[in-house]
Write a protein that holds these residues in place. Structure first.
Motif, PDB file in Angstrom:
ATOM      1  N   MET A   1       0.823  -1.175   0.100  1.00  0.00           N
ATOM      2  CA  MET A   1      -0.117  -0.016  -0.031  1.00  0.00           C
ATOM      3  C   MET A   1       0.787   1.285   0.044  1.00  0.00           C
ATOM      4  O   MET A   1       0.494   2.264  -0.555  1.00  0.00           O
ATOM      5  N   ARG A   2       1.917   1.204   0.766  1.00  0.00           N
ATOM      6  CA  ARG A   2       2.758   2.409   1.004  1.00  0.00           C
ATOM      7  C   ARG A   2       3.553   2.570  -0.391  1.00  0.00           C
ATOM      8  O   ARG A   2       3.711   3.664  -0.825  1.00  0.00           O
ATOM      9  N   LYS A   3       3.882   1.662  -1.054  1.00  0.00           N
ATOM     10  CA  LYS A   3       4.585   1.556  -2.346  1.00  0.00           C
ATOM     11  C   LYS A   3       3.940   2.372  -3.310  1.00  0.00           C
ATOM     12  O   LYS A   3       3.945   3.095  -4.143  1.00  0.00           O
ATOM     13  N   SER A   4       2.392   1.931  -3.378  1.00  0.00           N
ATOM     14  CA  SER A   4       1.574   2.367  -4.291  1.00  0.00           C
ATOM     15  C   SER A   4       1.169   3.592  -4.180  1.00  0.00           C
ATOM     16  O   SER A   4       1.017   4.606  -5.012  1.00  0.00           O
ATOM     17  N   ARG A   5       1.054   4.177  -2.922  1.00  0.00           N
ATOM     18  CA  ARG A   5       0.945   5.765  -2.508  1.00  0.00           C
ATOM     19  C   ARG A   5       2.067   6.569  -3.221  1.00  0.00           C
ATOM     20  O   ARG A   5       1.961   7.623  -3.647  1.00  0.00           O
ATOM     21  N   LYS A   6       3.386   5.747  -2.904  1.00  0.00           N
ATOM     22  CA  LYS A   6       4.258   6.666  -3.491  1.00  0.00           C
ATOM     23  C   LYS A   6       4.475   6.643  -4.956  1.00  0.00           C
ATOM     24  O   LYS A   6       5.167   7.749  -5.644  1.00  0.00           O
ATOM     25  N   LEU A   7       4.045   5.308  -5.596  1.00  0.00           N
ATOM     26  CA  LEU A   7       4.036   5.588  -7.112  1.00  0.00           C
ATOM     27  C   LEU A   7       3.167   6.628  -7.535  1.00  0.00           C
ATOM     28  O   LEU A   7       3.383   7.346  -8.531  1.00  0.00           O
ATOM     29  N   PHE A   8       2.054   6.583  -6.857  1.00  0.00           N
ATOM     30  CA  PHE A   8       0.948   7.681  -7.230  1.00  0.00           C
ATOM     31  C   PHE A   8       1.456   9.045  -7.161  1.00  0.00           C
ATOM     32  O   PHE A   8       1.339   9.802  -7.858  1.00  0.00           O
ATOM     33  N   LEU A   9       2.232   9.393  -5.996  1.00  0.00           N
ATOM     34  CA  LEU A   9       2.888  10.666  -5.632  1.00  0.00           C
ATOM     35  C   LEU A   9       3.973  10.822  -6.837  1.00  0.00           C
ATOM     36  O   LEU A   9       4.074  12.060  -7.503  1.00  0.00           O
ATOM     37  N   THR A  10       4.625   9.997  -7.327  1.00  0.00           N
ATOM     38  CA  THR A  10       5.608   9.961  -8.359  1.00  0.00           C
ATOM     39  C   THR A  10       4.711  10.545  -9.731  1.00  0.00           C
ATOM     40  O   THR A  10       5.413  11.354 -10.347  1.00  0.00           O
ATOM     41  N   GLU A  61      15.463   2.772   1.594  1.00  0.00           N
ATOM     42  CA  GLU A  61      14.297   3.824   1.313  1.00  0.00           C
ATOM     43  C   GLU A  61      15.105   4.982   0.900  1.00  0.00           C
ATOM     44  O   GLU A  61      15.744   5.495   1.517  1.00  0.00           O
ATOM     45  N   VAL A  62      14.397   5.826  -0.094  1.00  0.00           N
ATOM     46  CA  VAL A  62      14.820   6.812  -0.732  1.00  0.00           C
ATOM     47  C   VAL A  62      13.625   7.925  -0.711  1.00  0.00           C
ATOM     48  O   VAL A  62      12.597   7.383  -0.979  1.00  0.00           O
TER      49      VAL A  62
END
Length: 474
Positions: A1-10, A61-62
């Motif tokens: 879920m966290r990765k998907s949110r970051k991808l969405f932000l990107t 993590e970056v």
């Protein structure tokens, strides 16, 4: 879920970036529709894939923001050294620069031949007092080498709170290895305009840089000097003509705001071009003109320049030289002939982008070449000049008993020898710093400038045309 949110932000960030790019390309296409940018911007997809891969697979993590800022810095590093990306913190600091006060060492720097180089130390600052010089190469800041730093990074590392030390390593001509300087930071308050009267009727104005109020402060300084000259002339029963000459000193002036360079030049020019700026598209040409109102046109002028006179200083020197308004004296200038525009971005970061080159009224480009003075005068060390004068004065003093050959030695009491040794120790102490009056008195280039102004007045009187005879009337 966290990765998907970051991808969405990107995705959101890059979608905004792409939207801006395509909007920009659309506007550019209105000027020139010969190129289709679509194929160029398809490669942004590669950048997005790399970013996505780093987020999902990098060993640690970056932060997305760090990756994006790093990508922008990498993109700009392929351009000229004056084009930089400014983080929100650095952009805020840069705004402070032009207002005339910030915390740091007090040096103006550039990247020259790939090396972080001092343009000039600012008078009275920690860097100036520590002995940093123009053309010093800064090879290391603290324990970090500077070869991979851009200008903004280097500036941020040297700035800091008042009272905190920073260590830099300098290479200069004559050194076999870098010299270490540990300098304590201070609040750098830049007084852009300093003025004084020389010999009662000649004005001296020093411009340290070009900041927000430089042109208006210069105008006030001129009015004061002119009033002071008239007061002296009135007391000495002379005709009240005001200033008989003016020295405008832009040595070691690294530049600053373009509009202030235009304003300074406009004070001395009543018509014609001051400077032209031309961008990539030649039709986008901006020309700044002089105005007759408020012009100081009758005061003979000398402009002092040297290798650390850069950018805005060169604009002023070039304009006054081309219009034959002033004699430029000193040595060849730095040679920065480009113009930067600062753009504030949505997250309060900034882009400092080189958008044009500037040209003097005659069409000369100063970029890399510098400005050649009308009269070349190399600077001499004022301390050496003071020592030479003291030697000359010493030769005129009368003889004393101690100077006579085979003179009797004076008798010494107990404790006198020790006092004599103490006096010897005092004599070996380094010479005190020159006072402000001595700095002016033993400034060779400045004194030469004053001599040129005086000789102008003398030749004017010698070769003045006699009055024309009146026609006879019948």
């Amino acid at each position: 879920m966290r990765k998907s949110r970051k991808l969405f932000l990107t995705f959101i960030i890059f979608s905004s970036l792409l939207a801006g790019i395509f909007l920009g390309s659309f506007l550019v296409s209105q000027v020139s529709a010969t190129k289709s940018p679509t194929s160029q911007y398809e490669k942004i997809g590669i950048l997005l894939k790399v970013l996505n891969y780093i987020e999902n697979n990098y060993v640690e993590e970056v932060k997305v923001q760090d990756l994006i800022y790093g990508a922008i810095n990498g993109m700009l590093s392929s351009l000229d050294p004056h084009t930089n990306f400014l983080t929100p913190e650095l952009f805020k600091e840069m705004k402070v620069d032009t207002s005339g006060q910030f915390g740091g060492l007090g040096i103006e720097i550039t990247i020259k031949d790939g090396i972080l180089t001092v343009i000039s130390p600012i008078e009275g600052t920690p860097a100036f007092k520590a002995g940093l010089k123009s053309n010093d190469k800064i090879v290391k800041i603290e324990n970090e080498f500077t070869d991979k730093m851009n200008l903004i990074e280097a500036v941020s590392k040297m700035r800091g709170k008042k009272g905190t030390p920073v260590t830099i390593y300098i290479m200069r001509e004559g050194l076999k290895e870098p010299k270490k300087f540990t300098i304590v930071r201070d609040i750098i308050k830049i007084q852009s305009v300093k003025s004084s009267m020389l010999e009662n009727e000649y004005g001296y104005i020093r411009l340290a840089n070009f900041q927000e109020q430089t042109a208006s402060d210069l105008k006030k300084a001129l009015e004061k000097l002119d009033n002071d000259a008239q007061k002296y002339q009135s007391k000495s029963n002379q005709m009240k003509v005001g200033l008989k000459g003016l020295i405008l000193d832009v040595r070691n002036n690294p530049g600053g705001l373009l509009d202030q360079a235009v304003g300074v030049s406009d004070l001395f020019l009543e018509k014609g071009i001051i400077v032209s700026t031309i961008g990539r598209h030649k039709e986008n040409k901006d020309i700044e003109y002089a105005h007759k109102s408020g012009t100081w046109k009758n005061v003979p002028m000398v402009v002092l320049v040297n290798g650390s006179s850069a950018s805005a200083s060169e604009i002023v020197g070039g304009a006054l030289q081309d219009h034959k308004r002033a004699v430029v004296v000193g040595t060849k200038t730095f040679g920065k002939g480009s113009v930067q525009q600062v753009i504030e971005l949505d997250d309060k970061s900034g882009l400092k982008l080189t958008v044009a080159k500037y040209y003097t009224p005659s069409g000369r480009s100063i970029q890399e070449k510098g400005l050649d003075p009308d009269i070349v005068v190399e600077q001499l060390d004022p301390k050496i000049l003071k020592e030479e004068e003291q030697k000359r004065v010493g030769k005129k003093q009368g003889w004393r008993e101690a100077d006579l050959p085979r003179h009797f030695k004076g008798e010494q009491k107990e404790g006198q020898k020790e006092e004599e040794n103490n006096n010897k120790d005092e004599e070996t102490k380094p010479e005190p710093q020159l006072t402000q009056e001595e700095i002016i008195k033993y400034d060779y280039q400045l004194q030469q400038g004053i001599s040129y102004l005086k000789s102008y007045a003398i030749f004017n009187q010698m070769y003045a045309l006699p009055p024309k005879p009146q026609a006879a009337t019948n």
